[in-house]
Design a protein around this motif. Structure first.
Motif, PDB file in Angstrom:
ATOM      1  N   PHE A 160       9.990  14.309  47.651  1.00 27.45           N
ATOM      2  CA  PHE A 160       9.080  14.833  46.567  1.00 27.45           C
ATOM      3  C   PHE A 160      10.113  14.659  45.160  1.00 27.45           C
ATOM      4  CE2 PHE A 160       7.019  16.581  50.109  1.00 27.45           C
ATOM      5  CZ  PHE A 160       5.745  16.027  50.085  1.00 27.45           C
ATOM      6  N   PHE A 161       9.480  14.098  44.268  1.00 27.97           N
ATOM      7  CA  PHE A 161      10.420  14.291  43.037  1.00 27.97           C
ATOM      8  C   PHE A 161       9.437  14.308  41.874  1.00 27.97           C
ATOM      9  CE2 PHE A 161      14.417  13.296  40.808  1.00 27.97           C
ATOM     10  CZ  PHE A 161      13.860  12.940  39.605  1.00 27.97           C
ATOM     11  N   PHE A 162       9.282  15.561  41.358  1.00 27.65           N
ATOM     12  CA  PHE A 162       8.169  15.857  40.302  1.00 27.65           C
ATOM     13  C   PHE A 162       8.931  16.335  39.064  1.00 27.65           C
ATOM     14  CE2 PHE A 162       4.822  15.950  43.381  1.00 27.65           C
ATOM     15  CZ  PHE A 162       5.090  16.565  44.444  1.00 27.65           C
ATOM     16  N   SER A 220       3.176   8.549  37.923  1.00 28.84           N
ATOM     17  CA  SER A 220       2.650   9.207  39.246  1.00 28.84           C
ATOM     18  C   SER A 220       3.660  10.206  39.630  1.00 28.84           C
ATOM     19  CB  SER A 220       2.863   8.319  40.330  1.00 28.84           C
ATOM     20  OG  SER A 220       4.220   7.822  40.722  1.00 28.84           O
ATOM     21  N   LYS A 221       4.772  10.424  38.988  1.00 33.11           N
ATOM     22  CA  LYS A 221       5.835  11.500  39.024  1.00 33.11           C
ATOM     23  C   LYS A 221       5.795  12.355  37.605  1.00 33.11           C
ATOM     24  CE  LYS A 221       6.846   9.983  42.966  1.00 33.11           C
ATOM     25  NZ  LYS A 221       6.286  10.733  44.309  1.00 33.11           N
ATOM     26  N   PRO A 263      11.380   7.804  46.967  1.00 25.48           N
ATOM     27  CA  PRO A 263      12.324   8.979  46.261  1.00 25.48           C
ATOM     28  C   PRO A 263      13.652   8.969  47.241  1.00 25.48           C
ATOM     29  CG  PRO A 263      10.233   9.925  46.418  1.00 25.48           C
ATOM     30  CD  PRO A 263      10.024   8.771  47.218  1.00 25.48           C
TER      31      PRO A 263
END
Length: 333
Positions: free
Chosen positions: A16-18, A48-49, A327
């Motif tokens: 996950f890369f938020f 999307s991120k 990611p």
């Protein structure tokens, strides 16, 4: 030089890369690589991120088309090879703006970077005239309140950076930067600066602790008058502010147009260190520096590894996504 890197984390499948809620952080769109997704998909990945800003290194119409209506803030670079022409021919600068900027009025272009790390150099003499000509074209298009014209410099323009309050430009760089920062001050534009503690660290590992470079020092490392520094990033950024103050441009803001840490290809380049640097940078930018508290606008380099860049080395290992848009790293906010 551009930058961004993070480490390969495998967590039972998904990574996950938020970027949610971090308005101060953008990512540079590096595209000198094989098998990269089309620009439309890349912009979709930003959305999307929740990555709120992008730097492109030339006026890529495919990317700009995909950015329409997205509200992603954008730095558009003028290619270094075009600067002399835009400096010596005002009509060419108008043509550049009307071909590459005006048609994309519904793209949130923040800055035009007239050159990347070319001060000082043989081309540096053309930077300010090109900035003036592009600014005149921006004014004619009525975009002067939306788009600021600047240039991007490396930390090589600093002759003194320690302690931060002693920050000063080299005499060679100052010959070009003195009038440029006067232009920036008069137009309310920031100076764009590429800041890489990685290079400072590998250049002097016996004097610079890795913790100081990676934002992991448990307490202050450098005391400079009443200010205390716990990380090298802040020290370099404040050295830029001190250098600007010394030439009467203390009101000019600095935007960090590139920063990161490589995951491979050179000394002290590892996935773990890159992950640590990037995670801590993202968490840090909302705090500001000891000299200038408040949000720091910063751009991580880059979306994808650029395997075609020469010479081969750390420059090939800054991607945060694989070409299949998965990611590479796990960064939490």
């Amino acid at each position: 030089m551009r930058t961004v890197n993070i480490f390969y984390v495998s967590v039972t499948g998904l990574l996950f890369f938020f970027f949610a809620g971090v308005d101060s952080i953008g990512v540079c769109y590096g595209d000198v690589g094989d098998n990269l997704p089309p620009a439309k998909d890349v912009v979709g990945l930003y959305l999307s991120k929740k990555i709120g800003a992008m730097r492109i290194y030339f006026p890529d119409h495919r990317a700009l088309e995909a950015l329409r209506g997205t509200n992603i803030g954008v730095i558009v670079d003028v290619a270094n090879s075009d600067i002399s022409t835009l400096a010596t021919d005002a009509s060419a600068a108008f043509g550049w703006v009307y071909a590459n900027i005006v048609p994309f009025s519904n793209v949130a272009i923040r800055y035009i970077a007239v050159g990347n790390e070319i001060i000082p150099s043989d081309v540096a003499q053309f930077v300010l005239p090109a900035m003036h000509n592009i600014q005149n074209a921006i004014n004619a298009a009525g975009l002067q309140n939306q788009i600021k014209v600047s240039t991007s410099v490396s930390t090589g323009v600093l002759g003194v950076s320690y302690p931060p309050s002693a920050g000063a430009f080299t005499s060679d760089a100052l010959n070009f930067l003195q009038p440029i920062v006067g232009f920036l001050s008069s137009t309310g534009s920031p100076l764009l600066a590429n800041i890489f503690p990685y290079f400072s660290y590998i250049g002097n590992p016996s004097q610079i602790a890795i913790e100081y470079a990676l934002f992991t020092s448990p307490g202050p490392v450098v005391t400079d008058g009443q200010l205390q520094y716990q990380n090298l990033f802040d020290a370099i950024l404040d050295a830029f502010y001190s250098a600007l103050e010394k030439v009467g441009a203390g009101s000019v803001r600095v935007v960090v147009s590139e920063s990161g840490w490589p995951s491979d290809g050179g000394q002290s380049a590892s996935p773990e260190r890159a992950q640590t640097y990037l995670q801590n940078l993202i968490e840090h930018v909302e705090k500001g520096t000891p000299k200038r508290p408040g949000n720091i606008e910063a751009y991580i380099f880059a979306m994808f590894d650029e395997d075609k860049k020469q010479p081969q080395g750390t420059e090939n290992h800054y991607g945060i996504f694989h070409p299949n848009k998965q990611p590479k790293y796990n960064l939490n906010f």
